[in-house]
Design a protein around this motif. Structure first.
Motif, PDB file in Angstrom:
ATOM      1  N   GLN A  14       0.818  -1.215   0.000  1.00  0.00           N
ATOM      2  CA  GLN A  14       0.000   0.000   0.000  1.00  0.00           C
ATOM      3  C   GLN A  14       0.850   1.262   0.000  1.00  0.00           C
ATOM      4  O   GLN A  14       0.470   2.281  -0.582  1.00  0.00           O
ATOM      5  CB  GLN A  14      -0.932  -0.003   1.221  1.00  0.00           C
ATOM      6  N   ALA A  15       2.018   1.184   0.646  1.00  0.00           N
ATOM      7  CA  ALA A  15       2.922   2.340   0.625  1.00  0.00           C
ATOM      8  C   ALA A  15       3.515   2.544  -0.767  1.00  0.00           C
ATOM      9  O   ALA A  15       3.745   3.677  -1.209  1.00  0.00           O
ATOM     10  CB  ALA A  15       4.030   2.147   1.660  1.00  0.00           C
ATOM     11  N   LEU A  16       3.763   1.437  -1.470  1.00  0.00           N
ATOM     12  CA  LEU A  16       4.371   1.538  -2.794  1.00  0.00           C
ATOM     13  C   LEU A  16       3.384   1.983  -3.868  1.00  0.00           C
ATOM     14  O   LEU A  16       3.774   2.635  -4.836  1.00  0.00           O
ATOM     15  CB  LEU A  16       4.951   0.176  -3.208  1.00  0.00           C
ATOM     16  N   ARG A  17       2.112   1.630  -3.712  1.00  0.00           N
ATOM     17  CA  ARG A  17       1.148   1.837  -4.791  1.00  0.00           C
ATOM     18  C   ARG A  17       1.109   3.287  -5.293  1.00  0.00           C
ATOM     19  O   ARG A  17       1.246   3.541  -6.489  1.00  0.00           O
ATOM     20  CB  ARG A  17      -0.229   1.352  -4.353  1.00  0.00           C
ATOM     21  N   PRO A  18       0.930   4.283  -4.425  1.00  0.00           N
ATOM     22  CA  PRO A  18       0.906   5.663  -4.951  1.00  0.00           C
ATOM     23  C   PRO A  18       2.257   6.111  -5.489  1.00  0.00           C
ATOM     24  O   PRO A  18       2.325   6.912  -6.427  1.00  0.00           O
ATOM     25  CB  PRO A  18       0.490   6.495  -3.737  1.00  0.00           C
ATOM     26  N   LEU A  19       3.352   5.580  -4.911  1.00  0.00           N
ATOM     27  CA  LEU A  19       4.675   5.955  -5.404  1.00  0.00           C
ATOM     28  C   LEU A  19       4.910   5.418  -6.809  1.00  0.00           C
ATOM     29  O   LEU A  19       5.576   6.066  -7.624  1.00  0.00           O
ATOM     30  CB  LEU A  19       5.761   5.428  -4.462  1.00  0.00           C
ATOM     31  N   LEU A  20       4.353   4.239  -7.099  1.00  0.00           N
ATOM     32  CA  LEU A  20       4.495   3.698  -8.449  1.00  0.00           C
ATOM     33  C   LEU A  20       3.826   4.607  -9.468  1.00  0.00           C
ATOM     34  O   LEU A  20       4.353   4.834 -10.557  1.00  0.00           O
ATOM     35  CB  LEU A  20       3.890   2.293  -8.517  1.00  0.00           C
ATOM     36  N   GLY A  21       2.669   5.114  -9.111  1.00  0.00           N
ATOM     37  CA  GLY A  21       2.007   6.056 -10.005  1.00  0.00           C
ATOM     38  C   GLY A  21       2.855   7.296 -10.234  1.00  0.00           C
ATOM     39  O   GLY A  21       2.965   7.783 -11.372  1.00  0.00           O
ATOM     40  N   THR A  22       3.464   7.785  -9.164  1.00  0.00           N
ATOM     41  CA  THR A  22       4.335   8.960  -9.281  1.00  0.00           C
ATOM     42  C   THR A  22       5.522   8.677 -10.192  1.00  0.00           C
ATOM     43  O   THR A  22       5.881   9.479 -11.061  1.00  0.00           O
ATOM     44  CB  THR A  22       4.835   9.390  -7.888  1.00  0.00           C
ATOM     45  N   VAL A  23       6.138   7.521  -9.988  1.00  0.00           N
ATOM     46  CA  VAL A  23       7.305   7.150 -10.798  1.00  0.00           C
ATOM     47  C   VAL A  23       6.921   7.011 -12.266  1.00  0.00           C
ATOM     48  O   VAL A  23       7.620   7.523 -13.162  1.00  0.00           O
ATOM     49  CB  VAL A  23       7.932   5.846 -10.276  1.00  0.00           C
ATOM     50  N   LEU A  24       5.814   6.339 -12.546  1.00  0.00           N
ATOM     51  CA  LEU A  24       5.398   6.139 -13.938  1.00  0.00           C
ATOM     52  C   LEU A  24       5.057   7.464 -14.607  1.00  0.00           C
ATOM     53  O   LEU A  24       5.406   7.689 -15.774  1.00  0.00           O
ATOM     54  CB  LEU A  24       4.214   5.182 -13.995  1.00  0.00           C
ATOM     55  N   PRO A  59      18.535  18.985   1.280  1.00  0.00           N
ATOM     56  CA  PRO A  59      17.975  20.186   1.911  1.00  0.00           C
ATOM     57  C   PRO A  59      17.830  20.007   3.419  1.00  0.00           C
ATOM     58  O   PRO A  59      17.873  18.878   3.927  1.00  0.00           O
ATOM     59  CB  PRO A  59      16.611  20.320   1.235  1.00  0.00           C
ATOM     60  N   GLU A  60      17.641  21.100   4.106  1.00  0.00           N
ATOM     61  CA  GLU A  60      17.438  21.023   5.556  1.00  0.00           C
ATOM     62  C   GLU A  60      16.172  20.236   5.880  1.00  0.00           C
ATOM     63  O   GLU A  60      16.132  19.434   6.808  1.00  0.00           O
ATOM     64  CB  GLU A  60      17.346  22.439   6.143  1.00  0.00           C
ATOM     65  N   HIS A  61      15.137  20.463   5.102  1.00  0.00           N
ATOM     66  CA  HIS A  61      13.886  19.733   5.287  1.00  0.00           C
ATOM     67  C   HIS A  61      13.562  18.984   4.000  1.00  0.00           C
ATOM     68  O   HIS A  61      13.792  19.485   2.896  1.00  0.00           O
ATOM     69  CB  HIS A  61      12.750  20.699   5.641  1.00  0.00           C
ATOM     70  N   GLY A  62      13.018  17.787   4.151  1.00  0.00           N
ATOM     71  CA  GLY A  62      12.775  16.928   3.006  1.00  0.00           C
ATOM     72  C   GLY A  62      11.771  17.501   2.027  1.00  0.00           C
ATOM     73  O   GLY A  62      10.888  18.286   2.386  1.00  0.00           O
ATOM     74  N   ASP A  63      11.880  17.089   0.799  1.00  0.00           N
ATOM     75  CA  ASP A  63      10.998  17.541  -0.279  1.00  0.00           C
ATOM     76  C   ASP A  63      10.036  16.404  -0.640  1.00  0.00           C
ATOM     77  O   ASP A  63      10.464  15.362  -1.152  1.00  0.00           O
ATOM     78  CB  ASP A  63      11.852  17.921  -1.497  1.00  0.00           C
ATOM     79  N   PRO A  64       8.754  16.555  -0.418  1.00  0.00           N
ATOM     80  CA  PRO A  64       7.807  15.462  -0.712  1.00  0.00           C
ATOM     81  C   PRO A  64       7.680  15.155  -2.200  1.00  0.00           C
ATOM     82  O   PRO A  64       7.147  14.116  -2.574  1.00  0.00           O
ATOM     83  CB  PRO A  64       6.491  15.987  -0.138  1.00  0.00           C
ATOM     84  N   HIS A  65       8.163  16.053  -3.056  1.00  0.00           N
ATOM     85  CA  HIS A  65       8.070  15.846  -4.500  1.00  0.00           C
ATOM     86  C   HIS A  65       9.383  15.316  -5.090  1.00  0.00           C
ATOM     87  O   HIS A  65       9.543  15.286  -6.318  1.00  0.00           O
ATOM     88  CB  HIS A  65       7.698  17.159  -5.190  1.00  0.00           C
ATOM     89  N   ALA A  66      10.295  14.889  -4.225  1.00  0.00           N
ATOM     90  CA  ALA A  66      11.630  14.499  -4.695  1.00  0.00           C
ATOM     91  C   ALA A  66      11.573  13.328  -5.672  1.00  0.00           C
ATOM     92  O   ALA A  66      12.316  13.306  -6.659  1.00  0.00           O
ATOM     93  CB  ALA A  66      12.526  14.156  -3.508  1.00  0.00           C
TER      94      ALA A  66
END
Length: 465
Positions: A14-24, A59-66
């Protein structure tokens, strides 16, 4: 701050599912921005665009769009081996099913240095390596072949020399053709072996008569390394003759089939590898003519006893009492310790496509190479080196000096319009097209030749076609 989600475990999918969409999505956006087989502008321009897109890497704070940012930037600046005009190297477009399996391997993250880190993966590796060994060396009643998973042709060749040294002693002399892969003499240097003896390869393949003369003159233990699929032209040494000379002189035989080994899948082309089974060790590399994501190498051995030289003891990984109790000892299956399960993508591909499916892919790229060679032969402004043996075609603008041939290649690279390799044979520089994309069609081949001819006209005659 909450703990970032993990890729494995009950919640991993479930954690990977939305990330796969982002990667594709990022892969698609990057490919659109690139617009061709290679990013335009040359090294400085590509590096500048990447730096601009990436920004501050820590960065000092992480980027959620990295994930999207970096994958898109990498895709925009990538050489795309699936593009029909990207044909320089033994750099295959990986099968989707193999890439999907690679994701599972990364998520589960087994490490094949002890059974308790990779229970199923180690069993799967045994199944696949035994299959590979039987494919190469046969499965008769007296046969006891085996294979190791490696990172590719270079590691396999290094291991082959190491096993020869352990079997024959530190004075073993490597004998190669002048056409051999650079990793072989380098491996001899790394292992402290005597200076290799280089046998002429006047037609691009090792001369068996010259080999026979060399073996007659040499004293002491010898390892002969032949090639089934040279990187320059895809040529195959006369393996039966070489094997016969090795047998007559008591020489050990290694065959580097990193490129040509994929012909084993093809009923039409398998006979080109006649004599392969006579080798003591064979290098295979399925991230070439096997359509795997790198890395996907194998080293097969005719006699599994040779692998005892790699045995090694580390109590926390293969304690004697654990081994005696039945836990498999994996540490002697590689010189590496941590080792990812590259076998999974191989197994998934073999089972999904079967021998027929893989053989069809091999036949397709070999047929495309013959089609390209025919187009070159018919083109008044181009010269063909020779008919292809596997899927590599060497050609050049007719009558052009080497400087022009090199300039044509660099111009196409800089413009991002086509990716061709280069090879020097018969004292001249040639453009190299290595066809590993089964989806490449006749129109793509014609376009490639048009781009070469047009670039030559622009460079030499100073006009835009």
């Amino acid at each position: 701050m909450s703990t970032p989600p993990l890729a494995s475990g009950p919640e991993g999918p479930q954690a990977l599912r939305p990330l796969l969409g982002t990667v594709l999505d990022a892969l698609a956006a990057g490919a659109r921005a690139r617009g061709g087989p290679l990013p335009a502008g040359g090294p400085d321009a590509v590096a500048a665009r990447l730096r601009l897109a990436v920004g501050e890497i820590l960065p000092e704070h992480g980027d959620p769009h990295a994930v999207h940012t970096l994958v898109r930037a990498l895709a925009e600046g990538a050489a795309d081996p699936a593009h029909p005009l990207c044909a320089a190297h033994l750099h295959c477009p990986p099968l989707a099913v193999a890439a999907a399996a690679d994701l599972a391997a990364s998520a589960l993250n087994p490490s094949l240095d002890s059974w308790d880190q990779a229970p199923a993966a180690s069993a799967l590796e045994t199944i696949v390596t035994r299959l590979a060994a039987r494919e190469v060396h046969g499965s008769g009643p007296a046969a006891d072949p085996d294979a190791l998973v490696t990172t590719g042709g270079t590691e396999s060749n290094q291991l082959a020399l190491l096993l020869a040294r352990e079997a024959l002693g530190p004075t073993v002399r490597l004998v190669t053709g002048a056409n051999a892969h650079h990793s072989l003499p380098r491996a001899a240097w790394l292992l402290g072996l005597p200076e290799p003896v280089v046998v002429p390869a006047p037609s691009g393949t090792l001369d068996p008569d010259a080999l026979a003369g060399t073996l007659t003159r040499l004293t002491g233990p010898v390892l002969v390394a032949a090639t089934a699929g040279t990187t320059d032209a895809g040529l195959i040494d006369p393996l039966p003759d070489i094997a016969a000379h090795c047998a007559a002189h008591g020489a050990r035989l290694h065959i580097d089939a990193a490129y040509g080994g994929g012909l084993l899948f093809s009923g039409r082309h398998r006979s080109r590898l006649t004599g392969l089974d006579a080798a003591d060790t064979v290098t295979l590399d399925l991230h070439k003519l096997g359509w795997q994501p790198a890395a996907a190498g194998l080293l097969t051995v005719r006699d599994a006893h040779d692998l005892t030289a790699l045995r090694h003891r580390a109590d926390y990984l293969n304690a004697p009492d654990d081994t005696e109790a039945g836990l498999p000892d994996l540490l002697g299956r590689s010189l590496r310790t941590t080792r990812r399960p590259d076998v999974l993508k191989l197994a998934v591909t073999l089972k999904t496509l079967g021998r027929t499916g893989l053989g069809a892919l091999v036949d397709q790229v070999c047929a495309r190479a013959h089609e390209l060679a025919a187009l070159v032969h018919e083109h008044p402004g181009l010269e063909l080196h020779a008919p292809p043996v596997i899927s590599t075609v060497l050609f050049r603008p007719a009558g052009a000096p080497d400087t022009t041939v090199a300039a044509v290649r660099r111009a196409l690279l800089t413009e991002g319009r086509a990716v061709l390799g280069r090879a020097r044979l018969d004292g001249r520089l040639w453009l190299k097209a290595t066809l590993l994309n089964p989806a490449t069609g006749p129109d793509d081949l014609a376009t490639l030749l048009h781009l070469v001819a047009a670039s030559r006209a622009t460079l030499v005659e100073g006009h835009t076609p």
